[in-house]
Design a protein around this motif. Structure first.
Motif, mmCIF file in Angstrom:
data_model
loop_
_atom_site.group_PDB
_atom_site.id
_atom_site.type_symbol
_atom_site.label_atom_id
_atom_site.label_comp_id
_atom_site.label_asym_id
_atom_site.label_seq_id
_atom_site.Cartn_x
_atom_site.Cartn_y
_atom_site.Cartn_z
ATOM 1 N N MET A 1 0.931 -1.315 -0.027
ATOM 2 C CA MET A 1 0.040 0.007 0.003
ATOM 3 C C MET A 1 0.942 1.232 -0.071
ATOM 4 S SD MET A 1 -3.146 0.424 2.482
ATOM 5 C CE MET A 1 -2.425 0.622 3.854
ATOM 6 N N ARG A 2 0.575 2.243 -0.864
ATOM 7 C CA ARG A 2 1.449 3.416 -1.008
ATOM 8 C C ARG A 2 0.628 4.675 -1.442
ATOM 9 N NH1 ARG A 2 1.893 4.256 -6.481
ATOM 10 N NH2 ARG A 2 1.156 2.606 -7.811
ATOM 11 N N ILE A 3 0.875 5.890 -1.344
ATOM 12 C CA ILE A 3 0.485 6.870 -1.545
ATOM 13 C C ILE A 3 0.398 7.034 -3.038
ATOM 14 C CG2 ILE A 3 0.428 9.553 -1.780
ATOM 15 C CD1 ILE A 3 -0.376 8.229 1.005
ATOM 16 N N ILE A 4 -0.389 7.279 -3.960
ATOM 17 C CA ILE A 4 -0.599 7.226 -5.491
ATOM 18 C C ILE A 4 -0.180 8.762 -6.000
ATOM 19 C CG2 ILE A 4 -2.040 6.857 -7.271
ATOM 20 C CD1 ILE A 4 -1.596 4.443 -5.598
ATOM 21 N N GLY A 5 -0.300 9.715 -5.211
ATOM 22 C CA GLY A 5 -0.310 11.043 -6.009
ATOM 23 C C GLY A 5 0.130 12.116 -4.955
ATOM 24 N N GLY A 6 0.498 13.252 -5.439
ATOM 25 C CA GLY A 6 0.972 14.375 -4.652
ATOM 26 C C GLY A 6 2.225 14.252 -4.192
ATOM 27 N N GLN A 7 2.491 15.267 -3.366
ATOM 28 C CA GLN A 7 3.814 15.296 -2.390
ATOM 29 C C GLN A 7 4.415 13.996 -2.061
ATOM 30 O OE1 GLN A 7 2.694 18.285 0.560
ATOM 31 N NE2 GLN A 7 4.167 17.022 1.821
ATOM 32 N N ARG A 71 -2.133 15.348 -1.588
ATOM 33 C CA ARG A 71 -2.840 16.114 -2.871
ATOM 34 C C ARG A 71 -3.293 17.541 -2.427
ATOM 35 N NH1 ARG A 71 -4.463 12.489 -7.228
ATOM 36 N NH2 ARG A 71 -3.786 9.943 -6.554
ATOM 37 N N GLY A 72 -3.206 18.029 -1.421
ATOM 38 C CA GLY A 72 -3.137 19.620 -1.027
ATOM 39 C C GLY A 72 -4.346 19.753 -0.014
ATOM 40 N N ALA A 73 -5.070 18.821 0.541
ATOM 41 C CA ALA A 73 -5.994 19.035 1.841
ATOM 42 C C ALA A 73 -4.993 19.659 2.839
ATOM 43 C CB ALA A 73 -6.466 17.697 2.185
ATOM 44 N N ALA A 74 -6.003 20.743 3.420
ATOM 45 C CA ALA A 74 -5.380 21.259 4.474
ATOM 46 C C ALA A 74 -5.060 20.781 5.956
ATOM 47 C CB ALA A 74 -6.074 22.674 5.023
ATOM 48 N N GLN A 75 -5.975 20.017 6.235
ATOM 49 C CA GLN A 75 -6.144 19.114 7.530
ATOM 50 C C GLN A 75 -7.041 17.800 7.076
ATOM 51 O OE1 GLN A 75 -8.948 18.586 9.776
ATOM 52 N NE2 GLN A 75 -7.833 18.099 11.375
ATOM 53 N N ALA A 76 -6.576 16.747 8.135
ATOM 54 C CA ALA A 76 -7.522 15.481 8.244
ATOM 55 C C ALA A 76 -7.681 14.987 9.550
ATOM 56 C CB ALA A 76 -6.832 14.472 7.247
ATOM 57 N N THR A 77 -8.955 14.611 9.890
ATOM 58 C CA THR A 77 -9.258 14.261 11.042
ATOM 59 C C THR A 77 -9.568 12.806 10.813
ATOM 60 O OG1 THR A 77 -9.960 16.173 11.896
ATOM 61 C CG2 THR A 77 -10.734 14.147 13.063
ATOM 62 N N PHE A 78 -9.043 11.698 11.712
ATOM 63 C CA PHE A 78 -9.287 10.417 11.390
ATOM 64 C C PHE A 78 -9.922 9.837 12.645
ATOM 65 C CE2 PHE A 78 -5.380 11.534 9.190
ATOM 66 C CZ PHE A 78 -5.423 10.932 7.859
ATOM 67 N N VAL A 79 -11.026 9.032 12.301
ATOM 68 C CA VAL A 79 -12.014 8.664 13.133
ATOM 69 C C VAL A 79 -11.990 6.981 13.176
ATOM 70 C CG1 VAL A 79 -14.362 8.434 14.191
ATOM 71 C CG2 VAL A 79 -13.474 10.746 13.580
ATOM 72 N N ASP A 80 -11.746 6.250 14.182
ATOM 73 C CA ASP A 80 -11.801 4.793 14.170
ATOM 74 C C ASP A 80 -11.657 4.606 15.666
ATOM 75 O OD1 ASP A 80 -10.914 2.589 11.840
ATOM 76 O OD2 ASP A 80 -11.106 2.156 13.774
ATOM 77 N N ASP A 81 -12.564 3.343 16.152
ATOM 78 C CA ASP A 81 -12.425 2.961 17.339
ATOM 79 C C ASP A 81 -11.579 1.788 17.712
ATOM 80 O OD1 ASP A 81 -14.246 1.369 16.229
ATOM 81 O OD2 ASP A 81 -16.046 1.546 17.413
ATOM 82 N N GLY A 82 -11.103 1.334 16.653
ATOM 83 C CA GLY A 82 -10.071 -0.084 16.747
ATOM 84 C C GLY A 82 -8.697 0.544 17.079
#
Length: 187
Positions: A1-7, A71-82
């Motif tokens: 698994m890898r990042i496909i595009g962007g920086q 790819r340029g999003a400013a911020q990401a919030t990740f939600v998981d209970d595992g």
């Protein structure tokens, strides 16, 4: 698994192997993730990524939210209970060095509660298939005020879901056993 595009293009993420069914880890394949982002970028939806606040529900490894950051999003919030998912997610945040623009929440995505912060314009929703958790999560986002006006939701499911009240289907695609539905919050 890898990042496909962007920086971060080409960066390999922490290995999951074949996933972890007990922990409900079923990572989105590189091929499906690439198709999702091509659809977002080239599908006539404007530019829903650049500068976006991203909410990644049932985040698992965080590959979708991290791809958006790449790819340029400013911020990401990740939600998981595992526990296993959050450990992989934190490792992937370290690998991408995005700790300053990410939050990881241990929370049930179907019970988000009231939002006390800024709203999100792009949502990735990848619940365990066939358990109606996507519908419950979207209802929770609506009732809690989590979505920005005109928010775009990318929903992965084992079958094509019907749009819940308050949303319009923008596009639907099938990639093997994965159905991707793009929903737009109705004004």
């Amino acid at each position: 698994m890898r990042i496909i595009g962007g920086q971060f293009r080409g960066l390999h993420l922490a290995p999951v192997g074949d996933g972890d069914p007990k922990a409900h880890l079923r990572p989105t394949s590189d091929r499906v993730r690439e198709s999702i982002f091509n659809l977002l970028i080239n599908g006539g939806h404007g530019d829903p990524i650049t500068g976006a606040r991203v909410l990644d529900l049932f985040a698992g490894t965080g590959a979708l939210g991290l791809e958006a950051l790449s790819r340029g999003a400013a911020q990401a919030t990740f939600v998981d209970d595992g526990t296993a998912a959050r450990a992989l997610l934190r490792r992937n945040i370290e690998l991408t060095r995005t700790g300053g623009v990410t939050d990881v929440w241990r929370r049930d995505a179907t019970k988000m509660g009231a939002n006390k912060g800024d709203r999100f314009g792009l949502v990735f929703l990848d619940p365990p298939y066939g358990k109606s958790l996507g519908e419950a999560a979207l209802a929770s986002l609506l009732s809690g005020g989590w979505l920005a006006p005109d928010a775009l939701v990318v929903w992965e499911e084992g079958a094509s879901p019907l749009p819940p009240a308050g949303f319009d289907t923008v596009d639907q695609r099938r990639y093997g056993d994965t159905h991707v539905t793009l929903l737009r919050l109705r004004p």
